[in-house]
Design an enzyme around this catalytic site. Structure first.
Site, short mmCIF file in Angstrom:
data_model
loop_
_atom_site.label_atom_id
_atom_site.label_comp_id
_atom_site.label_asym_id
_atom_site.label_seq_id
_atom_site.Cartn_x
_atom_site.Cartn_y
_atom_site.Cartn_z
N HIS A 75 0.83 -1.21 0.00
CA HIS A 75 0.00 0.00 0.00
C HIS A 75 0.86 1.26 0.00
O HIS A 75 2.02 1.26 0.43
CB HIS A 75 -0.92 0.01 1.23
CG HIS A 75 -0.17 0.08 2.54
ND1 HIS A 75 0.31 1.26 3.07
CD2 HIS A 75 0.18 -0.89 3.41
CE1 HIS A 75 0.92 1.02 4.20
NE2 HIS A 75 0.87 -0.27 4.44
N ARG A 126 -5.91 1.04 4.33
CA ARG A 126 -4.85 1.55 3.47
C ARG A 126 -4.58 0.62 2.29
O ARG A 126 -4.26 1.07 1.19
CB ARG A 126 -3.58 1.82 4.27
CG ARG A 126 -3.03 0.64 5.06
CD ARG A 126 -2.01 1.14 6.09
NE ARG A 126 -1.32 0.09 6.82
CZ ARG A 126 -1.76 -0.45 7.95
NH1 ARG A 126 -2.93 -0.06 8.45
NH2 ARG A 126 -1.04 -1.36 8.59
N GLU A 153 -1.23 -6.52 7.96
CA GLU A 153 0.15 -6.26 8.37
C GLU A 153 0.48 -7.03 9.65
O GLU A 153 -0.42 -7.49 10.38
CB GLU A 153 0.33 -4.74 8.57
CG GLU A 153 1.70 -4.28 9.07
CD GLU A 153 2.85 -4.67 8.15
OE1 GLU A 153 3.13 -5.89 8.08
OE2 GLU A 153 3.46 -3.78 7.55
N HIS A 248 0.77 -5.60 2.64
CA HIS A 248 1.63 -4.82 3.53
C HIS A 248 3.06 -5.36 3.49
O HIS A 248 3.31 -6.47 3.01
CB HIS A 248 1.09 -4.87 4.95
CG HIS A 248 -0.36 -4.50 5.02
ND1 HIS A 248 -0.78 -3.22 5.30
CD2 HIS A 248 -1.48 -5.23 4.82
CE1 HIS A 248 -2.10 -3.18 5.26
NE2 HIS A 248 -2.55 -4.38 4.97
#
Length: 417
Positions: A75, A126, A153, A248
């Protein structure tokens, strides 16, 4: 308002894009035709690929060897990335720069002619914003999207929300480095009464409590992510599909360790820059085909300018983001209700020329700016200018500065009729 924003986007944001990427409005299939440099609004049939520039890395033509393709995309910069905070599962949004990075990735993928069959992303905002921008700008909004918490993440536990430099000052550089970079040493766990504990988030109520992490090292993240890779993504690749994974740094890093059999000590040093597509072509056994331009230990290749990619990877390692990155010669920006290509210099120069020594402008001065930028075009009516001004004037003080222009952002397209 959509019509006004469409006019505003065309006039203000689509500057000099025809020259920058050699995008040519065709006037057909709903394309927006405008004169001169204003006319790079992306519509069906309106774009043609740019000539490749020296130093750029592109895909090899290995269609005879490649059975399937997977593109990994970390991202764009988030608000907490910009503030140097440990983010993990905290659900924060992209910054303007982060949206620009996502849109730049869309342009890179479009120039390569990559068309996706299916996309996957984490449950975090995100990553979803990044994916939405990429699919929207590349004209692939119909691609099915699958979101799963297993692509989230790494969970930073008790470090979530803490400033990285302040954390280093408190615990010592070596301890923080061990938490961040060791393969199997997790940071302190998050308290269950913390707002950052996933069990307190409605979108994770369907997950068994024992599966929700209190803290994770990279090894833990890999063990969480791989089951989803095997159960949901591998079947698409087995069928020969082209797959996009928007996720991520650490969840991508874990999958890459699996694909390229990267040793524990090496994977912790692997840097994944934000907003740079990483392309893997796989054979029929789903083994990576080594790409020209790949940098060990990876078999895949980052797309774009090699020097810029190297600088981006170094920036990740240093945990810094240069403010100048938002002032690139040509960039994407998201404003009003859409993401469009612009020349960063033209709007800035027109703004400064009218504002002079002042930091902000009035409605009349905004009209002057738009007239200068749209010379030869049909002028906007006063009512349209007023509506644009009111939208951009976030604090309602009757004046707008350049930062307010930049902050008038969303990720929804406006250029289709």
């Amino acid at each position: 308002q959509a019509l006004v924003m469409k006019s505003f986007a065309v006039v203000v944001l689509a500057l000099a894009a025809a020259e920058a990427l050699q995008l040519h409005p065709a006037g057909a299939n709903g394309a927006v035709r405008t004169a001169g440099a204003i006319g790079a609004v992306r519509t069906a049939g309106a774009l043609r690929p740019a000539a490749r520039r020296s130093g750029e890395i592109h895909l090899l033509d290995k269609k005879g060897e490649a059975h399937s393709t997977v593109v990994f995309l970390r991202h764009g910069q988030s608000t907490w990335n910009a503030d140097s905070l440990f983010t993990g599962w905290a659900d924060v949004e992209l910054t303007t720069l982060g949206k620009n990075e996502a849109a730049g990735a869309a342009a890179t993928l479009w120039k390569e002619g990559i068309e996706f069959d299916v996309a996957y992303c984490s449950r975090l905002k995100r990553a979803r914003q990044t994916l939405e921008i990429v699919l929207s700008i590349s004209g692939q909004e119909e691609v099915p999207v699958n979101a799963c918490w297993r692509l989230n993440e790494r969970m930073y536990g008790g470090l979530t929300g803490l400033n990285k430099k302040e954390t280093a000052a408190k615990y010592g550089d070596e301890q923080v480095k061990r938490w961040r970079r060791s393969y199997d040493v997790p940071p302190p766990p998050v308290e269950k009464d913390s707002p950052y504990y996933p069990g307190n988030n409605l979108q994770y109520y369907h997950i068994r409590e024992e599966e929700l992490p209190l803290s994770e090292c990279l090894k833990d993240t890999l063990e969480r992510t791989l089951p989803y890779w095997e159960s949901d993504i591998v079947p698409a690749l087995t069928k020969g599909k082209t797959v996009l994974v928007a996720a991520h740094g650490n969840s991508i890093r874990g999958i890459l360790k699996h694909l390229d059999a990267i040793p524990d000590e090496a994977v912790t040093e692997l840097e994944i820059p934000t907003g740079v597509p990483l392309v893997y072509q796989l054979d029929a056994s789903l083994k990576p085909i080594a790409a020209e331009g790949a940098v060990a230990p990876l078999s895949g290749v980052f797309l774009g300018n090699a020097d810029e990619i190297a600088a981006a990877r170094k920036a990740v390692a240093d945990q810094t983001k240069a403010a100048e990155a938002a002032e690139a010669e040509v960039q994407f920006a998201c404003m009003g209700s859409g993401c469009l290509l612009l020349s960063s210099g033209d709007m800035r120069r027109a703004f400064d020329a009218v504002a002079g020594d002042a930091a902000d402008i009035s409605t009349g001065e905004l009209k002057t700016i738009l007239e200068r930028l749209s010379e030869g075009e049909e002028a906007l009516r006063d009512a349209e200018v007023n509506e644009i001004f009111e939208m951009v004037d976030r604090n309602g003080d009757g004046r707008i500065d350049f930062e307010e222009v930049v902050q008038a952002i969303t990720s929804r397209p406006v250029w289709r009729s």
